[in-house]
Scaffold this motif. Sequence first.
Motif, mmCIF file in Angstrom:
data_model
loop_
_atom_site.group_PDB
_atom_site.id
_atom_site.type_symbol
_atom_site.label_atom_id
_atom_site.label_comp_id
_atom_site.label_asym_id
_atom_site.label_seq_id
_atom_site.Cartn_x
_atom_site.Cartn_y
_atom_site.Cartn_z
ATOM 1 N N THR A 71 11.963 -14.595 48.252
ATOM 2 C CA THR A 71 13.038 -14.338 48.609
ATOM 3 C C THR A 71 13.334 -15.314 49.905
ATOM 4 O OG1 THR A 71 13.195 -11.927 47.738
ATOM 5 C CG2 THR A 71 15.003 -13.135 49.117
ATOM 6 N N VAL A 72 11.989 -14.933 51.278
ATOM 7 C CA VAL A 72 12.140 -15.561 52.112
ATOM 8 C C VAL A 72 12.141 -17.257 51.750
ATOM 9 C CG1 VAL A 72 11.005 -16.015 54.383
ATOM 10 C CG2 VAL A 72 11.735 -14.268 53.716
ATOM 11 N N ILE A 73 11.560 -17.898 50.997
ATOM 12 C CA ILE A 73 10.626 -19.451 50.466
ATOM 13 C C ILE A 73 12.204 -19.936 49.645
ATOM 14 C CG2 ILE A 73 9.508 -20.761 49.231
ATOM 15 C CD1 ILE A 73 7.401 -18.830 49.481
ATOM 16 N N LYS A 74 13.429 -18.730 48.694
ATOM 17 C CA LYS A 74 14.596 -19.558 48.376
ATOM 18 C C LYS A 74 15.548 -19.895 49.526
ATOM 19 C CE LYS A 74 13.461 -17.776 44.271
ATOM 20 N NZ LYS A 74 14.105 -17.548 42.700
ATOM 21 N N ALA A 75 15.521 -18.667 50.713
ATOM 22 C CA ALA A 75 16.746 -18.712 51.416
ATOM 23 C C ALA A 75 15.700 -19.585 52.969
ATOM 24 C CB ALA A 75 16.401 -17.104 52.171
ATOM 25 N N ARG A 76 14.899 -19.993 52.739
ATOM 26 C CA ARG A 76 14.879 -20.959 53.983
ATOM 27 C C ARG A 76 14.747 -22.329 52.912
ATOM 28 N NH1 ARG A 76 10.616 -24.213 53.752
ATOM 29 N NH2 ARG A 76 9.755 -26.133 56.243
ATOM 30 N N SER A 77 15.121 -22.605 51.162
ATOM 31 C CA SER A 77 15.498 -24.029 51.094
ATOM 32 C C SER A 77 16.913 -23.951 51.377
ATOM 33 C CB SER A 77 14.985 -23.689 49.678
ATOM 34 O OG SER A 77 15.247 -24.874 48.897
ATOM 35 N N ALA A 78 17.558 -22.551 50.847
ATOM 36 C CA ALA A 78 18.787 -23.011 51.044
ATOM 37 C C ALA A 78 19.727 -23.137 52.637
ATOM 38 C CB ALA A 78 19.306 -21.891 50.095
ATOM 39 N N VAL A 79 18.901 -22.986 53.587
ATOM 40 C CA VAL A 79 19.219 -23.524 54.722
ATOM 41 C C VAL A 79 18.923 -24.517 54.706
ATOM 42 C CG1 VAL A 79 18.859 -22.773 56.992
ATOM 43 C CG2 VAL A 79 19.795 -20.798 55.631
ATOM 44 N N HIS A 81 18.734 -26.664 52.651
ATOM 45 C CA HIS A 81 20.123 -27.710 52.110
ATOM 46 C C HIS A 81 21.654 -27.709 52.690
ATOM 47 C CE1 HIS A 81 17.658 -29.431 49.025
ATOM 48 N NE2 HIS A 81 16.987 -27.684 48.492
ATOM 49 N N ALA A 82 21.902 -26.589 53.067
ATOM 50 C CA ALA A 82 23.190 -26.682 53.517
ATOM 51 C C ALA A 82 23.110 -27.439 55.340
ATOM 52 C CB ALA A 82 23.325 -25.221 54.210
ATOM 53 N N GLN A 83 22.165 -27.300 55.766
ATOM 54 C CA GLN A 83 21.761 -28.249 57.243
ATOM 55 C C GLN A 83 22.236 -29.572 56.742
ATOM 56 O OE1 GLN A 83 17.739 -26.119 58.953
ATOM 57 N NE2 GLN A 83 19.387 -26.891 60.541
ATOM 58 N N GLN A 84 21.951 -29.818 55.691
ATOM 59 C CA GLN A 84 21.433 -31.628 55.590
ATOM 60 C C GLN A 84 22.422 -32.435 55.050
ATOM 61 O OE1 GLN A 84 18.931 -32.358 51.935
ATOM 62 N NE2 GLN A 84 18.396 -34.451 53.192
ATOM 63 N N ASP A 85 23.436 -30.566 54.247
ATOM 64 C CA ASP A 85 24.608 -31.353 54.249
ATOM 65 C C ASP A 85 25.485 -31.498 54.680
ATOM 66 O OD1 ASP A 85 23.509 -31.701 51.538
ATOM 67 O OD2 ASP A 85 23.474 -29.745 50.548
ATOM 68 N N SER A 86 25.271 -30.646 55.813
ATOM 69 C CA SER A 86 26.064 -30.059 57.010
ATOM 70 C C SER A 86 27.986 -29.345 56.594
ATOM 71 C CB SER A 86 27.421 -31.615 57.805
ATOM 72 O OG SER A 86 26.070 -32.202 58.206
ATOM 73 N N ASP A 87 27.155 -28.512 55.684
ATOM 74 C CA ASP A 87 28.300 -27.124 54.950
ATOM 75 C C ASP A 87 27.495 -26.412 55.836
ATOM 76 O OD1 ASP A 87 29.542 -25.175 53.819
ATOM 77 O OD2 ASP A 87 28.646 -26.232 51.767
ATOM 78 N N ILE A 88 28.705 -25.416 56.468
ATOM 79 C CA ILE A 88 28.555 -24.399 58.009
ATOM 80 C C ILE A 88 28.860 -22.961 56.610
ATOM 81 C CG2 ILE A 88 30.179 -23.795 59.605
ATOM 82 C CD1 ILE A 88 28.690 -25.911 60.269
ATOM 83 N N LYS A 89 30.255 -23.334 55.525
ATOM 84 C CA LYS A 89 30.091 -22.283 55.322
ATOM 85 C C LYS A 89 28.886 -22.021 54.231
ATOM 86 C CE LYS A 89 35.055 -22.665 55.078
ATOM 87 N NZ LYS A 89 36.571 -22.663 54.151
ATOM 88 N N ALA A 90 28.137 -23.424 53.273
ATOM 89 C CA ALA A 90 27.085 -22.570 52.596
ATOM 90 C C ALA A 90 25.317 -21.994 53.785
ATOM 91 C CB ALA A 90 26.777 -23.903 51.947
ATOM 92 N N LEU A 91 25.779 -22.337 54.661
ATOM 93 C CA LEU A 91 25.049 -21.897 55.844
ATOM 94 C C LEU A 91 25.140 -21.298 56.085
ATOM 95 C CD1 LEU A 91 22.294 -23.413 57.777
ATOM 96 C CD2 LEU A 91 24.343 -23.792 59.849
#
Length: 190
Positions: A71-79, A81-91
């Motif tokens: 869960t931590v690993i998946k969430a880290r990956s999602a963070v 990707h959101a950072q890379q895309d500069s997607d504040i809502k997804a972050l």
Amino acid sequence: MEISTIVTLITVSLLIVYLILIYNNLIQLKHNVSKAWSNIDVLLKQRHDELPKLVETCKQYMAYEKNALETVIKARSAVAHAQQDSDIKALGVAETQLRMGLGNLFALAESYPGLKANESFQHLQSRITSLEHDIADRREFYNESTNVNNIRIEQFPDVLVAKSFGFKAFDLLEFSETNRADVNVSLLFQ
């Protein structure tokens, strides 16, 4: 020169100076938001770099708690990707998942005395907790900067300058309600 011409020139000059001041102030607000986001980004990257070390340390002790680690690993990956895309809502969503995963992981660590006593784990837990507090502080500053910017670009007469030069509103960095709720630790041990 006639008095009416002088008054007109002074009025036009004052109006131009006033519009320049508004423009410069809006530029400053926009850059304050960018600076606040950069501060958050630095902390997120630091935490992002610390998490693999924490997971690896936990793996040595928590052979049966694979789901918590994943869960931590998946969430880290999602963070990331959101950072890379500069997607504040997804972050915001990804951060909620990561914070819940870390909360669960730290709660599970309580049942592993060897892990809890491990100096590396204690250091990483302390470091990540400190980063969490810093992120919360920076998020507050970012949201305040965003709010000030968003208000100013909607207020008259600033709205005239903002629309003319394409100033845009920024999204607030928000975490979901589940992040604000207490973690039910008893559910973790069932």
